[in-house]
Design a protein around this motif. Sequence first.
Motif, PDB file in Angstrom:
ATOM      1  N   ALA A 267      29.773  42.313  48.731  1.00 17.41           N
ATOM      2  CA  ALA A 267      30.277  41.728  47.480  1.00 17.41           C
ATOM      3  C   ALA A 267      31.010  42.770  46.648  1.00 17.41           C
ATOM      4  O   ALA A 267      32.013  42.472  45.992  1.00 17.41           O
ATOM      5  CB  ALA A 267      29.123  41.129  46.687  1.00 17.41           C
ATOM      6  N   ALA A 268      30.503  44.011  46.706  1.00 17.19           N
ATOM      7  CA  ALA A 268      31.120  45.082  45.922  1.00 17.19           C
ATOM      8  C   ALA A 268      32.490  45.475  46.471  1.00 17.19           C
ATOM      9  O   ALA A 268      33.288  46.116  45.791  1.00 17.19           O
ATOM     10  CB  ALA A 268      30.207  46.306  45.892  1.00 17.19           C
ATOM     11  N   MET A 269      32.772  45.080  47.713  1.00 12.41           N
ATOM     12  CA  MET A 269      34.079  45.382  48.312  1.00 12.41           C
ATOM     13  C   MET A 269      35.114  44.330  47.924  1.00 12.41           C
ATOM     14  O   MET A 269      36.311  44.544  48.103  1.00 12.41           O
ATOM     15  CB  MET A 269      33.971  45.449  49.836  1.00 12.41           C
ATOM     16  N   GLY A 270      34.634  43.190  47.429  1.00 15.43           N
ATOM     17  CA  GLY A 270      35.555  42.118  47.058  1.00 15.43           C
ATOM     18  C   GLY A 270      35.716  42.016  45.561  1.00 15.43           C
ATOM     19  O   GLY A 270      35.168  42.822  44.805  1.00 15.43           O
ATOM     20  N   THR A 271      36.460  41.011  45.133  1.00 16.79           N
ATOM     21  CA  THR A 271      36.732  40.875  43.707  1.00 16.79           C
ATOM     22  C   THR A 271      36.188  39.561  43.149  1.00 16.79           C
ATOM     23  O   THR A 271      36.344  39.269  41.969  1.00 16.79           O
ATOM     24  CB  THR A 271      38.256  40.925  43.449  1.00 16.79           C
ATOM     25  N   GLN A 272      35.549  38.783  44.020  1.00 11.34           N
ATOM     26  CA  GLN A 272      35.044  37.477  43.617  1.00 11.34           C
ATOM     27  C   GLN A 272      33.919  37.593  42.578  1.00 11.34           C
ATOM     28  O   GLN A 272      32.978  38.332  42.777  1.00 11.34           O
ATOM     29  CB  GLN A 272      34.522  36.761  44.874  1.00 11.34           C
TER      30      GLN A 272
ATOM     31  N   ILE B  69      27.635  49.950  43.077  1.00 10.99           N
ATOM     32  CA  ILE B  69      28.211  50.177  44.402  1.00 10.99           C
ATOM     33  C   ILE B  69      29.740  50.293  44.305  1.00 10.99           C
ATOM     34  O   ILE B  69      30.359  51.029  45.059  1.00 10.99           O
ATOM     35  CB  ILE B  69      27.781  49.057  45.371  1.00 10.99           C
ATOM     36  N   ARG B  70      30.317  49.594  43.336  1.00 10.10           N
ATOM     37  CA  ARG B  70      31.759  49.795  43.101  1.00 10.10           C
ATOM     38  C   ARG B  70      32.021  51.249  42.721  1.00 10.10           C
ATOM     39  O   ARG B  70      33.053  51.825  43.068  1.00 10.10           O
ATOM     40  CB  ARG B  70      32.257  48.867  41.989  1.00 10.10           C
TER      41      ARG B  70
END
Length: 212
Positions: free
Chosen positions: A108-113, A125-126
């Motif tokens: 989830a931290a790799m996406g922007t949703q 994590i971001r």
Amino acid sequence: MKNEFYNKLIENNKEWVKSRLAEDDQFFSRLEKQQAPPLLWIGCSDSRVPANQIIGADPGEVFVHRNIANVVVHSDMNLLSVMDYSVNVLKVKHIIVCGHYGCGGVKAAMGTQNIGIIDNWIRHIRDVYRFHKRELDAIENDNVRFDRLVELNVKEQVGNVVKTSIVQKAWENGQELHVHGWVYGLKDGLIKDLDLTISDNNEVDEVFRLEF
Ligand code: CO
């Protein structure tokens, strides 16, 4: 209440008690008196990564803290209380931060949703992504990049464990304590030791090294 799954839980518990006593009739009376676990486990809440089972540990052997994506936040009173109690009272000799490939929190931290409240938690994590943006952005394969962020997150959280006054003071007092970073594979059930073990204040980044 008519709910097969729910009703089965208490039945399962009774079966478990029976089988434990069959193996060792002192099992509960021994554990009732005290716990002396040799390790603190900091892992992900993911239901597929149950601390005790995957390392073959019995009740009484692992002190456990789990949250989404095994994050160590220095202002998290829940985590700090667990660490303080396990290091200073139980005198654990090992703290293991165990992440896992396929971690939904890391993904989830790799996406922007936008997801909800959890967006605030995975901000940590971001930050890990931000610290290693160059390395991560250079990885073209999405799955490889995802796996790498899981590993870097574990490394970051091991670093956060040793930045605490709890761990540094224990080392200062000569207490034996090793902090390790592991990643569990959902695919094959195997643990990878990332070889990040820190056992001494001299290995702590001097910006974060405290004087006592
Ligand atoms: Co996870």
